[in-house]
Design an enzyme around this catalytic site. Structure first.
Site, PDB file in Angstrom:
ATOM      1  N   TYR A   1      -0.376  97.574   1.706  1.00 25.25           N
ATOM      2  CA  TYR A   1      -0.806  97.282   0.328  1.00 25.25           C
ATOM      3  C   TYR A   1      -2.332  97.315   0.200  1.00 25.25           C
ATOM      4  O   TYR A   1      -2.860  97.641  -0.862  1.00 25.25           O
ATOM      5  CB  TYR A   1      -0.243  95.931  -0.141  1.00 25.25           C
TER       6      TYR A   1
ATOM      7  N   GLU B   1      10.160  91.981  -0.281  1.00 26.78           N
ATOM      8  CA  GLU B   1      10.465  92.877   0.844  1.00 26.78           C
ATOM      9  C   GLU B   1      10.692  92.065   2.127  1.00 26.78           C
ATOM     10  O   GLU B   1      11.599  92.368   2.908  1.00 26.78           O
ATOM     11  CB  GLU B   1       9.348  93.929   0.999  1.00 26.78           C
TER      12      GLU B   1
END
Ligand code: HEM
Length: 199
Positions: A98, A140
């Site tokens: 990310y 996730e």
């Protein structure tokens, strides 16, 4: 939730960002793949990259998420994020990635929008990005735990034991494990990513 200050900045800049999303997306992927060729080679679907439409999904989702932050509708937000998280989990996306997407996406935004990206504007979009990213990372992590795998450790070698042509463009594959051990169970409709060696 977004801070009131960022909400106003997002409201004011959403049309500009939305209008430039195509250019931002193209530049973002070019920058990211130059810096991380392994992501282009081994992670992103190369067919989708060539075709271009799918490219818009990532940046487009951030703009859609920003829009929903202006009129909070948590059911809709959860639905969008849950679908993305399931797709990501099928690909073994990890939290550290990310920061990579953030770096190149924001560099692309600054390059395309130039002076319009004041520190205040950058901070507001940063808040949107990390709000979304942190929610996805948490979802996730939950999916990896549910599947009983380490974060991102989703790939396994399987054998195609049967191949049936269902129609001109649909093939059914039956997969079995290579060593005879049981394969994990699956939920109807779940994402199943397939990795193959390409030239
Ligand atoms: C806040 C950040 C992110 C957002 C909003 C986002 C959004 C999305 C969306 C909307 C899709 C399409 C889902 C679908 O097909 O149902 C997608 C797919 C995908 N995402 Fe993300 N994503 C983010 C971060 C990341 C990161 C950090 C990575 C890893 C480098 C990543 C890699 C991928 C890949 C490989 C796909 C499949 C696309 C393809 O292969 O063509 N994403 N993402």
């Amino acid at each position: 939730m977004l801070s009131p200050q960022s909400t106003e900045v997002i409201r004011a800049t959403l049309p500009v960002v939305g209008a430039a999303i195509g250019d931002i997306t193209t530049l973002f992927y070019r920058r990211m793949f130059d810096a991380h060729p392994e992501l282009e080679r081994d992670l992103f679907n190369r067919g989708n990259q060539k075709q271009g439409e799918q490219q818009k999904a990532l940046a487009g989702a951030i703009a859609a998420f920003a829009t929903l932050q202006l009129e909070p509708d948590s059911a809709k937000v959860d639905l969008i994020l849950s679908r993305i998280a399931h797709k990501h989990a099928s690909l073994g996306i990890t939290p550290d990635q990310y920061a990579i997407v953030h770096e190149h996406l924001f560099a692309a935004i600054v390059e395309i929008l130039g002076d319009a990206v004041t520190p205040e504007v950058a901070a507001a979009w940063d808040e949107v990005y990390w709000l979304m990213a942190e929610t996805l990372i948490t979802m996730e992590r939950g999916l990896y735990q549910l599947a009983g795998v380490e974060t991102g450790d989703v790939w396994r070698t399987v054998r195609v034991s049967e191949r049936v042509l269902q129609s001109a463009d649909t093939v059914s594959l039956t997969l079995s494990s290579v060593d005879g051990s049981a394969l994990p169970t699956f939920a109807p409709g779940q994402y199943l990513s397939v990795g193959v060696i390409l030239p």
